[in-house]
Write a protein that holds these residues in place. Structure first.
Motif, short mmCIF file in Angstrom:
data_model
loop_
_atom_site.label_atom_id
_atom_site.label_comp_id
_atom_site.label_asym_id
_atom_site.label_seq_id
_atom_site.Cartn_x
_atom_site.Cartn_y
_atom_site.Cartn_z
N ARG A 30 -7.08 17.83 14.37
CA ARG A 30 -8.48 17.53 13.94
C ARG A 30 -8.58 16.45 12.80
O ARG A 30 -7.79 16.43 11.77
CB ARG A 30 -9.12 18.84 13.73
N GLY A 31 -9.36 15.52 12.83
CA GLY A 31 -9.66 14.64 12.18
C GLY A 31 -10.09 15.03 10.90
O GLY A 31 -10.98 15.99 10.75
N ILE A 32 -9.45 14.46 9.62
CA ILE A 32 -9.97 15.25 8.21
C ILE A 32 -10.85 13.92 7.88
O ILE A 32 -10.32 12.86 7.57
CB ILE A 32 -8.60 15.10 7.35
N GLN A 33 -12.03 14.34 7.29
CA GLN A 33 -12.81 13.49 6.64
C GLN A 33 -12.64 13.46 5.10
O GLN A 33 -12.30 14.59 4.66
CB GLN A 33 -14.42 13.93 7.04
N SER A 34 -12.88 12.31 4.58
CA SER A 34 -12.85 11.80 3.09
C SER A 34 -11.57 12.12 2.67
O SER A 34 -11.47 12.26 1.33
CB SER A 34 -13.91 12.89 2.46
N ALA A 35 -10.65 12.12 3.27
CA ALA A 35 -9.19 11.85 2.62
C ALA A 35 -8.94 10.32 2.06
O ALA A 35 -9.42 9.35 2.93
CB ALA A 35 -8.19 12.30 3.81
N SER A 36 -8.25 10.44 0.77
CA SER A 36 -8.08 9.15 0.48
C SER A 36 -6.91 8.50 1.01
O SER A 36 -5.70 9.16 1.21
CB SER A 36 -7.95 9.06 -1.37
N VAL A 37 -7.08 7.18 1.09
CA VAL A 37 -5.63 6.30 1.56
C VAL A 37 -5.38 5.47 0.70
O VAL A 37 -6.41 4.53 0.36
CB VAL A 37 -5.85 6.13 3.00
N SER A 38 -4.34 5.34 -0.10
CA SER A 38 -3.95 4.21 -1.04
C SER A 38 -2.79 3.45 -0.53
O SER A 38 -1.70 4.06 0.05
CB SER A 38 -3.74 4.87 -2.34
N VAL A 39 -2.86 2.18 -1.01
CA VAL A 39 -1.78 1.15 -0.61
C VAL A 39 -1.31 0.81 -2.01
O VAL A 39 -1.80 0.29 -2.61
CB VAL A 39 -1.97 -0.10 0.14
N LEU A 40 0.06 0.99 -2.09
CA LEU A 40 0.68 0.44 -3.43
C LEU A 40 1.83 -0.54 -3.28
O LEU A 40 2.44 -0.29 -2.13
CB LEU A 40 1.06 1.75 -4.20
N ASP A 41 2.24 -1.32 -4.18
CA ASP A 41 3.39 -2.19 -4.05
C ASP A 41 4.64 -1.33 -4.80
O ASP A 41 4.51 0.01 -4.93
CB ASP A 41 2.97 -3.47 -4.70
N GLU A 42 5.56 -1.96 -4.86
CA GLU A 42 6.90 -1.35 -5.37
C GLU A 42 6.73 -0.88 -6.88
O GLU A 42 7.41 0.03 -7.27
CB GLU A 42 7.97 -2.42 -5.11
N ASN A 43 6.08 -1.51 -7.59
CA ASN A 43 5.58 -1.29 -9.15
C ASN A 43 4.55 -0.19 -9.20
O ASN A 43 4.22 0.26 -10.10
CB ASN A 43 5.09 -2.50 -9.77
N GLU A 44 4.16 0.43 -7.78
CA GLU A 44 3.14 1.51 -7.64
C GLU A 44 1.83 0.97 -8.43
O GLU A 44 0.91 1.89 -8.77
CB GLU A 44 3.72 2.78 -8.59
N ASP A 45 1.53 -0.22 -8.15
CA ASP A 45 0.18 -0.88 -8.56
C ASP A 45 -0.76 -0.79 -7.32
O ASP A 45 -0.19 -1.33 -6.01
CB ASP A 45 0.35 -2.35 -8.97
N ILE A 46 -1.87 -0.35 -7.30
CA ILE A 46 -2.87 -0.14 -6.17
C ILE A 46 -3.12 -1.51 -5.68
O ILE A 46 -3.66 -2.30 -6.37
CB ILE A 46 -3.70 0.64 -6.63
N LEU A 47 -2.91 -1.68 -4.31
CA LEU A 47 -3.17 -2.80 -3.55
C LEU A 47 -4.82 -2.72 -3.02
O LEU A 47 -5.43 -3.55 -2.88
CB LEU A 47 -2.18 -3.32 -2.50
N GLY A 48 -4.95 -1.50 -2.52
CA GLY A 48 -6.16 -1.19 -1.93
C GLY A 48 -6.36 0.20 -1.66
O GLY A 48 -5.46 0.84 -1.67
#
Length: 869
Positions: A30-48
């Protein structure tokens, strides 16, 4: 239409990004609503980052990083966190299935989200609790929020003070031209508004915690980070008048760059150039200063525009606006902000006016039928660089370049004679502000401010008037021409040392400024110059200013501030040089942030010097029937102001009181002595004792929870005594009194229907030469919004005006249709249903009777469709 579509495609075509998408499901698929999806680089800085929708779907766009691997992390309350390492070279689809997370909870506390939260100097207001979905722009929302006031010209006040900045997601995008944002950004993207008290954007000044400025920060809805968002609106008149609106909002909020574009083209009465500030003068003892001076124009052609009604009711104008703003962070300590805009207005306004000057035994009467056209353009580039090399230095440079051409024509009948006026003005401006702030020690900060500016006005006016030709003894068929040039150049530096001791704040500053202004006008008839009405003036000023401010803090809530300003100016007017020295003192006593409100008592004196247009040696033509001549310098002009201010805000209870009392004594001013004839006005500057005025303002806002009603009562009063000289050998006293009382309310019923309503009473009285006159106007409004269904909203907007025993009623209907799960919405506006087509205004004050009739915007039906992305 073409510029909107082209710009949309251009912006998307230059986007160099990676896009990830996918589904987040639980172990039962079942689809989960309002889950956060983060994209990080190798230094763990958030890209989006993004959040999943109700089906568990997510979509993230972000700039391609330099390294080869990125990490996608997924988290949601009640589930185990999941992550994947992926290659960054291609757009991809990645799905996640999350495992349930089982925990033993000792205690669960559920608290509903507050409408208003107060944390130290930040007041956060959820806008959904105060709107009714009729709001189109951010400004519409701000008008309904507690603690915030939007003035008629669009200026925003918060907690009783004019805001210093309007930020968006913590970033300054528009500086002093924040009306570009508040009047154009779609209200539907706004989630929260924060009032920031004691605001300071200079990180070095911020360490001293001396600021008393206030700013607003706009927080947008979730899901608008790292993706393009905005809307396109297309509108056209369906019945009767040919009305239209085309607009585009485009935004991008990313870690390293923020971008906004606003485009608008309409003929609904709004003015694009009104959104732009002409110049800024800021004097701040404990913060940054800013000095921008303007040259003076000479010839004026009046548009006879009525301020009483809204612009959509009475202004005939085609407005065009293109505005592009960005804020880019090259590094953590280096950023560039830019604004580029092009605004254009084309206004056509027709009116009729009757004027009577009741001057004892010598009355003067005339009529004017005006056919006015104005084409005004304002183009500008604004760039601001901010650099923080280390924790002790902060450097900014703000550069502003403007071009402001203006063409005006007015063909009028003066009594029964034809008079034609044409004026063409070119105005070029640049300002540069350089600031370096250095922390000398833990309690000392040094600020060096270097500024330079140049403002140049070239003006050519052509007048065809049998009265003017007869007065000048030239052929009746000749065109009289007046050419004027005003060039203003200035350069200065101000060094300021701010010291913070235990209870004492001290600012010592030293400033020098060189100001050179040249003003000349040629007056030509029958191809010959008429020297009697020509001027060639030059004013040079070299000023040295020493400024001292002392603030003693008895406690965090009580302080007294004293300022003494010493100024010495070498005043050179047409090679006649005078050395002028004067002192400007001020004193403020403040009680603030107490349980019973904030109090300020102050006294200040302001000495100033006359301007170049007040020092001309010959008469100059200022409009088609008025001449003006200057005077010689005698002594500084002086005004003293005593004031009392009290304000109290309780945003959580939506309760506030704001009151002020001012006494202004203009001890020495440049007054005008007027000689009025049937055909012309001759005005001369004379230095005299000035006016006295008392001003009292009071406003209270209260929210009654039991009946869900927010209401505001306000009154503004002034008593003035002014010396006037009209067709006389000496000045006589004119007394005036104005009283304005307003009541307005907004309901928040849990019903399909709600209301905005109000009433205003305006009274004016004057007494001159033993003749007492009075003028009364009243107006009321009632707006109702009815939620027909979850997708259809109806609005009825009604205004009633009572002016000089005449009444004017405006009624508009609006229907909005927003289908579920659709990016499209539709709106129908039926404007001026009763078709009020003419307004007559009568003003009686001092020695003049003035009656004006102006055409009103006829009824029309406008349909718009909006696509949100």
């Amino acid at each position: 239409m073409k510029f909107l579509i082209s710009l949309l495609f251009i912006n998307f075509s230059f986007s160099q990004e990676i896009t990830l998408k996918g589904n987040i499901t639980d172990n039962q698929n079942r689809g989960i609503q309002s889950a956060s999806v983060s994209v990080l680089d190798e230094n763990e800085d958030i890209l989006g980052y993004s959040f999943t929708n109700e089906n568990g779907e997510y979509l993230i766009s972000f700039d391609k990083p330099t390294n080869n691997t990125i990490i996608v992390e997924v988290a949601c309350l009640g589930f185990q966190k999941a992550s994947k390492k992926i290659d960054n070279n291609t757009n991809s689809t990645f799905n996640f299935q999350l495992e349930d997370k089982i925990e033993n909870l000792q205690e669960v506390v559920v608290e509903s989200g507050k409408k208003i939260r107060i944390e130290q100097d930040t007041t956060s207001i959820k806008v959904a609790s105060f709107g009714n979905k009729t709001e189109q722009t951010v400004e519409d929302i701000l008008k309904k929020l507690p603690g915030i006031e939007v003035l008629k010209d669009g200026t925003i006040k918060a907690h009783g003070k004019a805001i210093d900045k309007l930020l968006i997601e913590g970033e300054d995008m528009f500086d002093k031209n924040y009306k570009l944002l508040s009047k154009n950004l779609n209200a539907k993207v706004l989630d929260e508004v924060q009032i920031l008290d004691n605001f300071e954007d200079n990180p070095i000044f911020k360490k001293l915690n001396n600021s008393d400025k206030v700013a607003l920060n706009l927080k947008l809805k979730k899901g608008l980070q790292n993706v393009w968002f905005g809307n396109v609106t297309l509108g056209s008149g369906i019945v009767s008048e040919n009305r239209w609106r085309e607009s585009l909002n485009l935004g991008l909020l990313k870690k390293k760059i923020k971008f906004f574009y606003f485009g608008d083209y309409n003929n609904l009465g709004e003015k694009a150039t009104d959104l732009i500030n002409s110049n800024v003068i800021d004097r701040n003892s404990f913060g940054n200063d800013r000095f921008e001076y303007k040259a003076k124009s000479l010839y004026t052609i009046s548009n006879n525009e009525i301020q009483f009604f809204s612009k959509s009711q009475s202004v005939f104008n085609k407005a065009f606006l293109n505005s592009l703003s960005f804020n880019s962070k090259f590094r953590k300590n280096l950023s560039l902000r830019g604004v580029i805009y092009l605004a254009n207005d084309n206004q056509n306004q027709n009116s009729f006016a009757e004027t009577n000057y009741n001057l004892e035994s010598n009355p003067v009467s005339f009529t004017e039928s005006n056919f006015y056209n104005n084409k005004k353009t304002l183009a500008s580039t604004e760039l601001e660089l901010k650099y923080t090399p280390n924790d002790k230095n902060y450097i900014t440079n703000l550069f502003i370049l403007k071009n402001n051409p203006n063409k005006t024509a007015n063909n009028l009948l003066f009594n029964s004679d034809q008079i034609n006026q044409h004026s063409k003005t070119n105005n070029y401006t640049f300002y540069n502000h350089f600031n370096h702030t250095y922390q000398v020690s833990e309690n000392k900060v040094l600020n060096n401010y270097f500024y330079i500016g140049n403002d140049k006005i070239n003006e050519k006016s052509r007048i065809e008037s049998p009265y003017l030709n007869s007065f000048l003894n030239v052929n009746t068929s000749e065109i009289v021409t007046q050419q004027a040039n005003n060039k203003l150049f200035y350069i200065g530096n101000k060094s300021k040392l701010i010291t913070k001791l235990k209870k004492l704040d001290i600012t010592n500053s030293f400033q020098f400024e060189f100001n050179n202004e040249k003003f000349e006008n040629d007056f030509i008839a029958e191809n010959q110059n008429i020297p009697t009405y020509e001027n060639n003036s030059e004013l040079r000023q070299f000023s040295i200013v020493q400024d001292n401010t002392f603030r003693y803090n008895f406690s965090k809530k009580i302080d007294i501030t004293a300022n003494v300003n010493f100024q010495n100016t070498m005043f050179n007017n047409n090679n006649s040089e005078t050395n002028i020295f004067y002192i400007n003192p001020s004193l403020y006593f403040n009680i603030k942030k107490t349980g019973f409100g904030n109090f300020t008592v102050s006294y200040s004196e302001n000495n100033s010097l006359p301007e170049i247009n007040q020092l001309t040696t010959n008469f100059q033509l200022t409009d088609y029937r008025s001449f003006l001549i200057g005077t010689n310098y005698q002594k500084p002009l002086n005004t003293a102001t005593t004031s009392f201010n009290y304000y109290f805000y309780n945003d959580e209870k939506r309760y506030s009181i704001n009151t002020s009392l001012f006494y202004i004594n203009s001890k020495s001013i440049l007054n005008t002595s007027s000689n009025l004839t049937d055909d012309f006005n001759f005005n001369s500057y004379i230095q005299t004792k000035g006016s006295e005025s008392y001003n009292f303002n009071f406003a209270i806002v209260n929210y009654i929870r039991k009946i869900k009603l927010a209401s505001k009562i306000e009154t503004n009063n002034s008593w003035t005594t002014i010396p006037l000289n009209v067709n006389s050998t000496e000045f006589e006293t004119s007394k005036g009194f104005t009283n304005n009382i307003k009541y307005s309310g907004t309901t928040y019923f849990k019903l399909p229907i709600n209301f905005d309503f109000g009433y205003s009473y305006n009274y004016f009285q004057s007494d001159f030469q033993g003749i007492k006159t009075e003028n009364i106007t009243k107006d009321a409004f009632l707006n109702a919004n009815y939620k027909i269904s979850k997708t259809i909203l109806a609005e009825s907007n009604n205004s009633l005006y009572f002016v000089n025993n005449q009444s004017y009623f405006f009624s508009n209907l609006v229907f909005s249709y927003t289908p579920k799960e659709s990016r499209f919405s539709y709106r129908f506006l039926f404007n001026n249903i009763l078709n009020e087509n003419e307004y007559t205004y009568i003003s009686i004050n001092n020695y003049a009777y003035y009656k004006s009739s102006i055409q009103l915007v006829p009824r029309y039906l406008l349909g718009t469709v909006t696509f949100r992305f």
